[in-house]
Design a protein around this motif. Structure first.
Motif, PDB file in Angstrom:
ATOM      1  N   LYS A  93       0.815  -1.220   0.000  1.00 45.98           N
ATOM      2  CA  LYS A  93       0.000   0.000   0.000  1.00 45.98           C
ATOM      3  C   LYS A  93       0.848   1.270   0.000  1.00 45.98           C
TER       4      LYS A  93
ATOM      5  N   ILE B  37       4.357   6.444  -3.650  1.00 42.65           N
ATOM      6  CA  ILE B  37       2.901   6.497  -3.686  1.00 42.65           C
ATOM      7  C   ILE B  37       2.368   5.799  -2.437  1.00 42.65           C
ATOM      8  N   MET B  38       1.356   6.421  -1.823  1.00 45.39           N
ATOM      9  CA  MET B  38       0.651   5.822  -0.694  1.00 45.39           C
ATOM     10  C   MET B  38      -0.817   5.652  -1.073  1.00 45.39           C
ATOM     11  N   LEU B  39      -1.324   4.448  -0.895  1.00 40.15           N
ATOM     12  CA  LEU B  39      -2.743   4.177  -1.097  1.00 40.15           C
ATOM     13  C   LEU B  39      -3.497   4.496   0.194  1.00 40.15           C
ATOM     14  N   PRO B  40      -4.813   4.692   0.115  1.00 43.54           N
ATOM     15  CA  PRO B  40      -5.575   4.988   1.330  1.00 43.54           C
ATOM     16  C   PRO B  40      -5.350   3.945   2.426  1.00 43.54           C
TER      17      PRO B  40
ATOM     18  N   GLY C 287      -2.518  14.603  -3.361  1.00 47.03           N
ATOM     19  CA  GLY C 287      -3.162  13.636  -2.491  1.00 47.03           C
ATOM     20  C   GLY C 287      -4.022  14.275  -1.430  1.00 47.03           C
TER      21      GLY C 287
ATOM     22  N   ALA D  37      -6.762   9.530   0.123  1.00 51.07           N
ATOM     23  CA  ALA D  37      -6.756   9.341  -1.332  1.00 51.07           C
ATOM     24  C   ALA D  37      -5.333   9.022  -1.763  1.00 51.07           C
ATOM     25  N   VAL D  38      -5.189   8.403  -2.910  1.00 50.86           N
ATOM     26  CA  VAL D  38      -3.850   8.081  -3.421  1.00 50.86           C
ATOM     27  C   VAL D  38      -2.978   9.337  -3.325  1.00 50.86           C
ATOM     28  N   THR D  39      -1.807   9.182  -2.710  1.00 53.95           N
ATOM     29  CA  THR D  39      -0.936  10.318  -2.435  1.00 53.95           C
ATOM     30  C   THR D  39       0.446  10.091  -3.025  1.00 53.95           C
ATOM     31  N   ASP D  40       0.906  11.078  -3.784  1.00 51.89           N
ATOM     32  CA  ASP D  40       2.219  11.093  -4.436  1.00 51.89           C
ATOM     33  C   ASP D  40       3.148  11.933  -3.570  1.00 51.89           C
TER      34      ASP D  40
END
Length: 105
Positions: free
Chosen positions: A20, A38-41, A59, A94-97
């Motif tokens: 994730k 990248i981080m997923l929720p 994000g 939310a998906v975070t860059d």
């Protein structure tokens, strides 16, 4: 800075929390290091060895920094600094860059 010049990128990814959160290390000629990821929720806790400057490129997340009681909300772009040898919590909505810079003292 929207791009890095004359760097080495480590091909193997750093993978956390069952995939994730992922990142790739970028090494600079002067010995400094950054990671792009990248981080997923989800909810996460990370520990630091050095000072980390987290630049959020896109994000939606909240961060609880060491010693704080209020969560910092970043939607879109933002930045926060985490002291060395501490832990911090993230609530990613939310998906975070992100781009993380590691500062050696």
């Amino acid at each position: 800075m929207s791009q890095f010049e004359n760097v080495t990128v480590i091909k193997e990814a750093n993978i956390y929390f069952d995939g994730k959160v992922t990142s790739r290390a970028v090494l600079f000629a002067d010995g400094t290091k950054k990671t792009l990821g990248i981080m997923l929720p989800g909810d996460y806790e990370f520990g630091t060895d050095s000072i980390e400057i987290m630049e959020i490129l896109a994000g939606d997340l909240k961060v609880l920094l060491p010693g704080e009681t209020e969560w910092l909300h970043i939607e879109g772009k933002g930045e926060f600094t985490v002291p060395a040898n501490t832990k911090f919590k993230l609530q990613v909505a939310a998906v975070t860059d992100y781009c993380c810079s590691y500062i050696q003292e």
